[in-house]
Design a protein around this motif. Sequence first.
Motif, PDB file in Angstrom:
ATOM      1  N   PRO A  31     -11.645  14.804  -7.787  1.00 29.03           N
ATOM      2  CA  PRO A  31     -11.552  15.903  -6.826  1.00 29.03           C
ATOM      3  C   PRO A  31     -10.477  15.630  -5.777  1.00 29.03           C
ATOM      4  O   PRO A  31     -10.257  14.494  -5.398  1.00 29.03           O
ATOM      5  CB  PRO A  31     -12.938  15.911  -6.180  1.00 29.03           C
ATOM      6  CG  PRO A  31     -13.363  14.475  -6.219  1.00 29.03           C
ATOM      7  CD  PRO A  31     -12.750  13.886  -7.472  1.00 29.03           C
ATOM      8  N   GLY A  32      -9.821  16.632  -5.362  1.00 30.32           N
ATOM      9  CA  GLY A  32      -8.916  16.561  -4.222  1.00 30.32           C
ATOM     10  C   GLY A  32      -7.694  15.701  -4.363  1.00 30.32           C
ATOM     11  O   GLY A  32      -7.354  14.962  -3.457  1.00 30.32           O
ATOM     12  N   HIS A  33      -7.034  15.790  -5.477  1.00 30.84           N
ATOM     13  CA  HIS A  33      -5.760  15.066  -5.667  1.00 30.84           C
ATOM     14  C   HIS A  33      -5.917  13.553  -5.506  1.00 30.84           C
ATOM     15  O   HIS A  33      -5.295  12.937  -4.661  1.00 30.84           O
ATOM     16  CB  HIS A  33      -4.720  15.581  -4.686  1.00 30.84           C
ATOM     17  CG  HIS A  33      -3.911  16.730  -5.189  1.00 30.84           C
ATOM     18  ND1 HIS A  33      -4.386  17.649  -6.080  1.00 30.84           N
ATOM     19  CD2 HIS A  33      -2.648  17.114  -4.911  1.00 30.84           C
ATOM     20  CE1 HIS A  33      -3.452  18.550  -6.326  1.00 30.84           C
ATOM     21  NE2 HIS A  33      -2.395  18.262  -5.626  1.00 30.84           N
ATOM     22  N   GLN A  34      -6.716  12.956  -6.337  1.00 27.08           N
ATOM     23  CA  GLN A  34      -6.860  11.508  -6.345  1.00 27.08           C
ATOM     24  C   GLN A  34      -5.747  10.909  -7.208  1.00 27.08           C
ATOM     25  O   GLN A  34      -5.402  11.466  -8.248  1.00 27.08           O
ATOM     26  CB  GLN A  34      -8.211  11.107  -6.927  1.00 27.08           C
ATOM     27  CG  GLN A  34      -9.388  11.504  -6.096  1.00 27.08           C
ATOM     28  CD  GLN A  34      -9.539  10.626  -4.878  1.00 27.08           C
ATOM     29  OE1 GLN A  34      -9.279   9.437  -4.931  1.00 27.08           O
ATOM     30  NE2 GLN A  34      -9.953  11.220  -3.775  1.00 27.08           N
ATOM     31  N   PHE A  35      -5.201   9.790  -6.774  1.00 26.95           N
ATOM     32  CA  PHE A  35      -4.163   9.099  -7.532  1.00 26.95           C
ATOM     33  C   PHE A  35      -4.601   7.662  -7.773  1.00 26.95           C
ATOM     34  O   PHE A  35      -5.283   7.065  -6.968  1.00 26.95           O
ATOM     35  CB  PHE A  35      -2.832   9.124  -6.766  1.00 26.95           C
ATOM     36  CG  PHE A  35      -2.253  10.496  -6.611  1.00 26.95           C
ATOM     37  CD1 PHE A  35      -1.462  11.049  -7.607  1.00 26.95           C
ATOM     38  CD2 PHE A  35      -2.504  11.241  -5.478  1.00 26.95           C
ATOM     39  CE1 PHE A  35      -0.930  12.318  -7.462  1.00 26.95           C
ATOM     40  CE2 PHE A  35      -1.964  12.517  -5.321  1.00 26.95           C
ATOM     41  CZ  PHE A  35      -1.183  13.046  -6.321  1.00 26.95           C
ATOM     42  N   SER A  36      -4.139   7.107  -8.896  1.00 23.42           N
ATOM     43  CA  SER A  36      -4.489   5.734  -9.263  1.00 23.42           C
ATOM     44  C   SER A  36      -3.286   4.814  -9.044  1.00 23.42           C
ATOM     45  O   SER A  36      -2.174   5.267  -8.744  1.00 23.42           O
ATOM     46  CB  SER A  36      -4.899   5.691 -10.744  1.00 23.42           C
ATOM     47  OG  SER A  36      -3.775   5.971 -11.559  1.00 23.42           O
ATOM     48  N   ASP A  37      -3.516   3.530  -9.257  1.00 22.27           N
ATOM     49  CA  ASP A  37      -2.417   2.572  -9.194  1.00 22.27           C
ATOM     50  C   ASP A  37      -1.403   2.839 -10.301  1.00 22.27           C
ATOM     51  O   ASP A  37      -0.209   2.598 -10.119  1.00 22.27           O
ATOM     52  CB  ASP A  37      -2.947   1.143  -9.286  1.00 22.27           C
ATOM     53  CG  ASP A  37      -3.649   0.699  -8.007  1.00 22.27           C
ATOM     54  OD1 ASP A  37      -3.337   1.249  -6.923  1.00 22.27           O
ATOM     55  OD2 ASP A  37      -4.507  -0.202  -8.082  1.00 22.27           O
ATOM     56  N   GLN A  38      -1.862   3.344 -11.441  1.00 24.52           N
ATOM     57  CA  GLN A  38      -0.936   3.723 -12.521  1.00 24.52           C
ATOM     58  C   GLN A  38      -0.028   4.862 -12.064  1.00 24.52           C
ATOM     59  O   GLN A  38       1.162   4.867 -12.393  1.00 24.52           O
ATOM     60  CB  GLN A  38      -1.698   4.157 -13.771  1.00 24.52           C
ATOM     61  CG  GLN A  38      -2.192   3.019 -14.611  1.00 24.52           C
ATOM     62  CD  GLN A  38      -2.846   3.534 -15.879  1.00 24.52           C
ATOM     63  OE1 GLN A  38      -3.671   4.447 -15.830  1.00 24.52           O
ATOM     64  NE2 GLN A  38      -2.481   2.955 -17.001  1.00 24.52           N
ATOM     65  N   ASP A  39      -0.590   5.819 -11.344  1.00 23.07           N
ATOM     66  CA  ASP A  39       0.217   6.920 -10.814  1.00 23.07           C
ATOM     67  C   ASP A  39       1.262   6.396  -9.835  1.00 23.07           C
ATOM     68  O   ASP A  39       2.402   6.859  -9.830  1.00 23.07           O
ATOM     69  CB  ASP A  39      -0.670   7.954 -10.110  1.00 23.07           C
ATOM     70  CG  ASP A  39      -1.668   8.610 -11.041  1.00 23.07           C
ATOM     71  OD1 ASP A  39      -1.279   8.981 -12.162  1.00 23.07           O
ATOM     72  OD2 ASP A  39      -2.832   8.751 -10.639  1.00 23.07           O
ATOM     73  N   LEU A  40       0.875   5.411  -9.037  1.00 24.99           N
ATOM     74  CA  LEU A  40       1.812   4.820  -8.084  1.00 24.99           C
ATOM     75  C   LEU A  40       2.948   4.118  -8.819  1.00 24.99           C
ATOM     76  O   LEU A  40       4.121   4.275  -8.459  1.00 24.99           O
ATOM     77  CB  LEU A  40       1.071   3.850  -7.164  1.00 24.99           C
ATOM     78  CG  LEU A  40       1.881   3.223  -6.046  1.00 24.99           C
ATOM     79  CD1 LEU A  40       2.448   4.286  -5.115  1.00 24.99           C
ATOM     80  CD2 LEU A  40       1.023   2.234  -5.273  1.00 24.99           C
ATOM     81  N   ALA A  41       2.626   3.370  -9.857  1.00 28.09           N
ATOM     82  CA  ALA A  41       3.659   2.703 -10.652  1.00 28.09           C
ATOM     83  C   ALA A  41       4.584   3.732 -11.291  1.00 28.09           C
ATOM     84  O   ALA A  41       5.805   3.545 -11.348  1.00 28.09           O
ATOM     85  CB  ALA A  41       3.011   1.818 -11.714  1.00 28.09           C
ATOM     86  N   ARG A  42       4.015   4.822 -11.772  1.00 24.49           N
ATOM     87  CA  ARG A  42       4.823   5.880 -12.387  1.00 24.49           C
ATOM     88  C   ARG A  42       5.746   6.526 -11.353  1.00 24.49           C
ATOM     89  O   ARG A  42       6.908   6.812 -11.645  1.00 24.49           O
ATOM     90  CB  ARG A  42       3.898   6.920 -13.016  1.00 24.49           C
ATOM     91  CG  ARG A  42       4.583   7.939 -13.894  1.00 24.49           C
ATOM     92  CD  ARG A  42       3.520   8.751 -14.610  1.00 24.49           C
ATOM     93  NE  ARG A  42       4.064   9.828 -15.369  1.00 24.49           N
ATOM     94  CZ  ARG A  42       4.213   9.833 -16.690  1.00 24.49           C
ATOM     95  NH1 ARG A  42       3.830   8.787 -17.392  1.00 24.49           N
ATOM     96  NH2 ARG A  42       4.712  10.869 -17.313  1.00 24.49           N
ATOM     97  N   ALA A  43       5.253   6.735 -10.134  1.00 23.38           N
ATOM     98  CA  ALA A  43       6.093   7.297  -9.071  1.00 23.38           C
ATOM     99  C   ALA A  43       7.253   6.361  -8.763  1.00 23.38           C
ATOM    100  O   ALA A  43       8.393   6.817  -8.574  1.00 23.38           O
ATOM    101  CB  ALA A  43       5.262   7.548  -7.818  1.00 23.38           C
ATOM    102  N   HIS A  44       6.982   5.057  -8.730  1.00 25.16           N
ATOM    103  CA  HIS A  44       8.059   4.096  -8.496  1.00 25.16           C
ATOM    104  C   HIS A  44       9.070   4.108  -9.645  1.00 25.16           C
ATOM    105  O   HIS A  44      10.280   4.000  -9.415  1.00 25.16           O
ATOM    106  CB  HIS A  44       7.490   2.697  -8.283  1.00 25.16           C
ATOM    107  CG  HIS A  44       6.810   2.533  -6.970  1.00 25.16           C
ATOM    108  ND1 HIS A  44       5.718   1.721  -6.779  1.00 25.16           N
ATOM    109  CD2 HIS A  44       7.048   3.086  -5.756  1.00 25.16           C
ATOM    110  CE1 HIS A  44       5.328   1.777  -5.521  1.00 25.16           C
ATOM    111  NE2 HIS A  44       6.126   2.615  -4.887  1.00 25.16           N
ATOM    112  N   LEU A  45       8.583   4.253 -10.874  1.00 28.97           N
ATOM    113  CA  LEU A  45       9.483   4.357 -12.019  1.00 28.97           C
ATOM    114  C   LEU A  45      10.375   5.584 -11.888  1.00 28.97           C
ATOM    115  O   LEU A  45      11.597   5.498 -12.112  1.00 28.97           O
ATOM    116  CB  LEU A  45       8.681   4.411 -13.318  1.00 28.97           C
ATOM    117  CG  LEU A  45       9.480   4.725 -14.582  1.00 28.97           C
ATOM    118  CD1 LEU A  45      10.488   3.619 -14.877  1.00 28.97           C
ATOM    119  CD2 LEU A  45       8.554   4.950 -15.759  1.00 28.97           C
ATOM    120  N   ILE A  46       9.795   6.712 -11.539  1.00 31.87           N
ATOM    121  CA  ILE A  46      10.576   7.939 -11.373  1.00 31.87           C
ATOM    122  C   ILE A  46      11.635   7.743 -10.302  1.00 31.87           C
ATOM    123  O   ILE A  46      12.802   8.127 -10.483  1.00 31.87           O
ATOM    124  CB  ILE A  46       9.656   9.139 -11.034  1.00 31.87           C
ATOM    125  CG1 ILE A  46       8.731   9.452 -12.208  1.00 31.87           C
ATOM    126  CG2 ILE A  46      10.485  10.363 -10.650  1.00 31.87           C
ATOM    127  CD1 ILE A  46       7.582  10.390 -11.869  1.00 31.87           C
TER     128      ILE A  46
END
Length: 92
Positions: A31-46
């Motif tokens: 709920p409510g736009h939760q992000f994981s550590d994988q999402d953070l790694a993907r953002a850094h990759l982008i």
Amino acid sequence: MQLQEFADRSHLDPSTIEAWVNAEWLVAHPPGHQFSDQDLARAHLIQDLKRDLGINDEGIALALYLLDELYGLRCLLRDIQAMRTTASERTH
């Protein structure tokens, strides 16, 4: 992590994060736009692809698609290896 923590840790503004979610480069989990550590790694990759390699948005989409496909194949291969190991153990 919530959107604000994700924005702080990724050094992205919320509008960029929202654009990347809309482009399906990132997935905001309920709920409510939760992000994981994988999402953070993907953002850094982008960010690395854009900033360091100068890849445009179409190239980013293609690179992420190919990486996702590769990850899926790795998971499938791991499952097949696990099934072979299990089958081998049953025959011995």
